[in-house]
Design a protein around this motif. Structure first.
Motif, short mmCIF file in Angstrom:
data_model
loop_
_atom_site.label_atom_id
_atom_site.label_comp_id
_atom_site.label_asym_id
_atom_site.label_seq_id
_atom_site.Cartn_x
_atom_site.Cartn_y
_atom_site.Cartn_z
N LEU A 11 0.78 -1.23 0.00
CA LEU A 11 0.00 0.00 0.00
C LEU A 11 0.82 1.28 0.00
O LEU A 11 0.38 2.31 -0.50
N ASN A 77 -4.79 4.91 0.22
CA ASN A 77 -4.33 3.89 1.18
C ASN A 77 -5.32 3.69 2.31
O ASN A 77 -5.52 2.57 2.78
N ARG A 80 -7.97 1.50 0.89
CA ARG A 80 -7.50 0.13 0.74
C ARG A 80 -7.37 -0.57 2.09
O ARG A 80 -7.62 -1.78 2.20
N ALA A 91 -14.98 2.02 3.60
CA ALA A 91 -14.18 2.13 2.37
C ALA A 91 -14.94 2.93 1.32
O ALA A 91 -14.36 3.81 0.65
N LEU A 115 -12.29 0.75 -7.28
CA LEU A 115 -12.25 0.23 -5.91
C LEU A 115 -13.65 0.20 -5.29
O LEU A 115 -13.95 -0.68 -4.48
N LYS A 118 -15.03 -2.87 -6.45
CA LYS A 118 -14.33 -3.98 -5.80
C LYS A 118 -14.92 -4.27 -4.43
O LYS A 118 -14.99 -5.44 -4.01
N THR A 119 -15.33 -3.24 -3.70
CA THR A 119 -15.92 -3.48 -2.39
C THR A 119 -17.19 -4.32 -2.50
O THR A 119 -17.44 -5.20 -1.67
#
Length: 278
Positions: A11, A77, A80, A91, A115, A118-119
Motif C-alpha cells: 500500500l 491507502n 485500501r 471504504a 475500488l 471492488k468493495t
C-alpha cells in the motif's frame, strides 16, 4: 491474516513525480511506524488499536500536507486499508470522498470507481460491482483502469467457471475496443485498443482472429512503435496453436532483422536453433 509489513509493501507506494523533501520524509516515517507495529508480537491488521493508529497516521499526513502529491496516495491507502479490514461501508465513504474531491481528474476518479466496485465484488454482490465497472467503461474509457475493465469483467466470469458469460464478455470487450478505435483513430488509445482486441481473441482461443489482429497492428504501426513482442507472440501462435513452423520461422527471422537490439533476440535465435536440430 495480512501482516502490517505486507500491507506496507502493498500500500505504501510513493507517487511518481516531484515531491517536497519534507513530504517524502514524513511519508517514509509513516511507513517506518507501520513496520514497527508489525514487529510487535502478534501485531495484525485485525487488531483494533493498531488499525486505528494506521488510519490516524494517514489522516494526519493528509491534514498537515494537503498540497503534497502524496496526499492522493495516502487517501487511497486509507480506502485500501478499510477494504483489507473488510469495513466496506467505510471504504465506500472514503472512496466517495475521493471522487467528490478529485472529480475533475479522470485518472483518480476512475481508480476510485474501480475500488468502489471492488468493495461490492468482495461482498459477493456482483450486480452492484458490475454497475460500477460499467460506469468506468462508459465514462472513463481512456484511462488505464477504464480501458482494462472489459477484460477484467471477462476474467471474473472465467474465475467463476461461467464460460458462456466469459465468452459474451470478451465479445463485448472486442466491440467496445473497436468502437474506441473508430472514435479515436491514430491515437495511443487506438494502439492500446488494437492490442487488447488481440488479447481477447487469444483468451477466446480464436487463433486466426488473433493473428489477423496482430497483423493489423504490424501493418499500421510498423516504424512507429517497437513490434518485437507482437512478432514473438505471432510466432508462438503459429508454432504452438496453428502448427505452422514455416510462418513462425519467418516471423522470428523478421524480429531478428528488424529489432537487432531487442531483449527477445536470444529467445528467437534459440527457438530457431532448436527447430534446426529437429
Amino acid at each position: 491474516k495480512t501482516t502490517l509489513k505486507e500491507l506496507a509493501i502493498q500500500l505504501i507506494k510513493l507517487s511518481e513525480g516531484r515531491t517536497d523533501d519534507k513530504d517524502m520524509e514524513l511519508f517514509n516515517k509513516i511507513k517506518e511506524r507501520i513496520q514497527k507495529f508489525d514487529n510487535k508480537k502478534h501485531s495484525k491488521i485485525t487488531q483494533k488499536g493498531t488499525w486505528i493508529k494506521i488510519v490516524t497516521l494517514f489522516d494526519d499526513f493528509i491534514k498537515r500536507y494537503s498540497q503534497s502529491p502524496l496526499v492522493i496516495e495516502a487517501e487511497f491507502n486509507i480506502a485500501r486499508l478499510y477494504i483489507a479490514k473488510k469495513e466496506y461501508e467505510n471504504a465506500r465513504k472514503q472512496l466517495q470522498s475521493i471522487m467528490d474531491k478529485y472529480k475533475k481528474s479522470d485518472v483518480i476518479y476512475s481508480e476510485a470507481l474501480f475500488l468502489m466496485g471492488k468493495t461490492y465484488e468482495l461482498q459477493d454482490n456482483w450486480e452492484a460491482a458490475l454497475i460500477e465497472y460499467k460506469k468506468n467503461i462508459q465514462n472513463y474509457p481512456a484511462t488505464a483502469r477504464g480501458l482494462s475493465m472489459p477484460i477484467y469483467i471477462a476474467q471474473y466470469y472465467k474465475t467463476k467457471f461461467q464460460p458462456e458469460k466469459m465468452r459474451q464478455a470478451y465479445q463485448e470487450a472486442i466491440r467496445h475496443y473497436q468502437d474506441l478505435i473508430q472514435r479515436h483513430p491514430d491515437s495511443i488509445l487506438a494502439y492500446n485498443a488494437h492490442n487488447l482486441i488481440a488479447q481477447c481473441y487469444v483468451a477466446l482461443k480464436d487463433w486466426q482472429s488473433a493473428i489477423e489482429s496482430y497483423d493489423t497492428i504490424v501493418e499500421k504501426y510498423k516504424g512507429k512503435v517497437n513490434l518485437d513482442a507482437i512478432l514473438m507472440t505471432e510466432a508462438s501462435i503459429y508454432n504452438t496453436e496453428l502448427n505452422d513452423k514455416t510462418k513462425a520461422r519467418q516471423l522470428l527471422e523478421q524480429l531478428i532483422k528488424d529489432y537487432p537490439k531487442s531483449g527477445l533476440i536470444n529467445v528467437a535465435k534459440g527457438m530457431l536453433r532448436q527447430w534446426e536440430k529437429k
